[in-house]
Design an enzyme around this catalytic site. Structure first.
Site: not given
Ligand code: NDP
Length: 504
Positions: A248, A282
């Site tokens: 990720e 993110c």
């Protein structure tokens, strides 16, 4: 060991006599310390986790569900304690910490309650060629999962792996970021309160070397959240032992605004998506593409909204400091480069990046190949670009190596545009909303990584599918046998032609 790298920048972690010293990014004050795990310590943690994993798996879905829901309740009941720690160690306002916790406990709840249905044994159709076979599919835990977490959402982000891996029946060895080890330890300690019998969730603490040691300590999977550069190192290290990885990484998320969009909602979303948590998200918005028909009014609304946002140390500030002091150099480089290449700062400017608190910066007219448009900034900045239509918006939105999240504001074409954006998740007429929907998978494409946390895919990510084919009765003619006859072969050819020989 002596204190080695406590520089003048507040919040930089230091190592002192075998301890990792964590300090506030706002004030530099020590928040606490944890013992550093060296490579032997990490290997030991993984070895001890192995029998714990077997015990935890044997508890079954119902037993694990009970413990996980107890953990969820413990976290919720001690909300004030953990939000205060997050404020001191990561710097974020306590209200933002609360929101992070709310979404996290929702995910723990979902994973605990859904695991049995998603992963448990189920009969699947065996098909005409195997009508005498009972086919069963189930998902078995992997064993011990290593989780390497980031500092920006020190609870929510690693928990996307931890809670789902635990619900699937794995033990977890968790290495929190060196910027937020105490928040990580708090999670490990509260879990041990509800699961005191075995080290089902263990913490290992330290810098990048501790993460590297975990990658090669014999775990059954590594779930990593962080930068693309570190992800590549982890994959290379994991390749030596064929350890699977879930990656990720960051993003460069676009928000596109169509001519028929609700401009107030779009401006509000762009400000929240871009500036909340100081842009250290993110799935934070970093680029905005606006239809030329509404560019000017949108920019006016965005500018007005952004000018009212101020960072600070207070628990109720709009957002806190840059948690990782070295990030200030990245943000400044992106802003300066954009301005040097013809960009205009309509809010803030180079002087906004003084640190530890970065003021909002809104840039226009930035060339598409500038660092501020192509690379992850991870600061409270937005680039805003005018486009002639939504085809151009989609093309530019898809013009970076990243593909994590995105947002579309459009009354008529929202879902159509969402489908065309190269990303793992896209919100329509909202921003970041997919993160709070536990049933939706979360993850990226390209430089944003692969694999999924959250949802059914997130549970399956920490399992191996197990296929069982049980013969219920023998067939009059043998198929999977050397005793198969010519007559049987001829029958099989006839069957094949009748079943699969037609073009429709
Ligand atoms: P990193 O990718 O370096 O660190 C993420 C995690 O990996 C941390 O726990 C880190 O430990 C650990 N780590 C570092 N090196 C190794 C290694 N060789 N093997 C195993 N684990 C390792 O990110 P940073 O925290 O340095 O941030 C850099 C940039 O990454 C940010 O500017 C941002 O752009 C991006 N980022 C994206 C995040 C996201 O949510 N997608 C989260 C964090 C960062 P330690 O912290 O102790 O060094």
């Amino acid at each position: 060991m002596t204190v080695t790298d406590q520089t003048s920048r507040p919040g930089t972690p230091a190592f002192d006599g075998g301890f990792l010293v964590s300090s506030s990014p706002a004030t530099g004050e020590e928040v606490g310390r944890v013992p550093v795990s060296d490579a032997d310590g990490v290997r030991d943690a993984v070895e001890k986790a192995r029998p714990a994993a077997a015990w935890w798996a044997a508890l079954g879905y119902a037993g694990r569900r009970t413990r996980l829901l107890q953990w969820r309740a413990t976290i919720t009941q001690r909300l004030d304690e953990i939000t205060d720690l997050m404020h001191r160690e990561n710097g974020k306002p306590t209200d933002d910490a609360m929101l992070e916790l709310l979404i996290t406990v929702h995910h723990i709840d979902w994973a605990a309650k859904k695991a049995a249905k998603v992963l448990g044994p189920r009969r699947v159709a065996s098909g005409m060629l195997a009508s005498n076979i009972a086919a069963t599919l189930e998902y078995a835990p992997l064993g011990v999962v290593g989780v390497i977490g980031p500092w920006n959402y020190p609870v929510f982000t690693p928990m996307g792996s931890i809670a789902y891996a635990l619900a699937a029946g794995n033990a977890v060895v968790f290495k929190p970021s060196e910027y937020t080890p105490l928040v990580g330890k708090w999670l490990v300690d509260t879990f041990a309160e509800v699961v005191p019998e075995h080290p089902v969730l263990t913490g290992v603490y330290g810098g990048g070397e501790t993460g590297a040691a975990l990658t090669s300590a014999g775990v059954d999977k590594i779930a990593f959240t962080g930068s693309t550069a570190t992800a590549k190192k982890i994959m290379a290290a994991a390749a030596a032992t064929l350890t699977p990885v879930l990656i990720e990484c960051g993003g460069k998320d676009p928000l596109v605004v169509d001519a028929d969009a609700d401009l107030d909602a779009a401006a509000d979303a762009a400000v929240w998506g871009g500036l909340s948590n100081g842009g250290q998200t993110c799935i934070g918005t970093e680029r905005v593409y606006v239809h030329e028909a509404v560019y000017e009014p949108f920019l006016a609304k965005l500018t007005k909204a952004a000018e009212s946002i101020t960072p600070g140390e207070a628990v109720d500030a709009h957002y806190g400091p840059a948690t990782m002091p070295s990030q200030l150099d990245v943000i400044r480089r992106h802003v300066d480069d954009a301005l040097a290449r013809g960009g205009k700062a309509v809010v803030g400017g180079s002087e906004s990046v003084s640190g530890p608190f970065v003021e909002p910066v809104i840039l226009t007219d930035v060339p598409e190949d500038a660092a501020a448009v192509q690379e992850e900034t991870f600061g409270p900045t937005l680039t805003v670009s005018k486009v002639k239509d939504m085809d151009e918006a989609v093309e530019r939105a898809n013009g970076t190596p990243y593909g994590l999240g995105a947002a579309v504001f459009s009354k008529r074409r929202g879902v159509e545009l969402a489908r065309r954006i190269r990303s793992g998740m896209t919100s329509v007429n909202s921003v970041l909303s997919f993160a709070g929907v536990a049933s939706l998978p979360f993850g990226g494409v390209g430089d944003s990584g692969f694999g999924r946390i959250h949802g059914e895919d997130g549970l399956r990510e920490f399992t191996r599918p197990k296929a069982i084919a049980r013969q219920r009765f023998g067939l009059p003619m043998a198929i999977y046998s050397f005793t198969r006859t010519d007559k049987t072969n001829a029958l099989l050819v006839r069957t094949m032609k009748s079943l699969y020989g037609r073009r429709r």
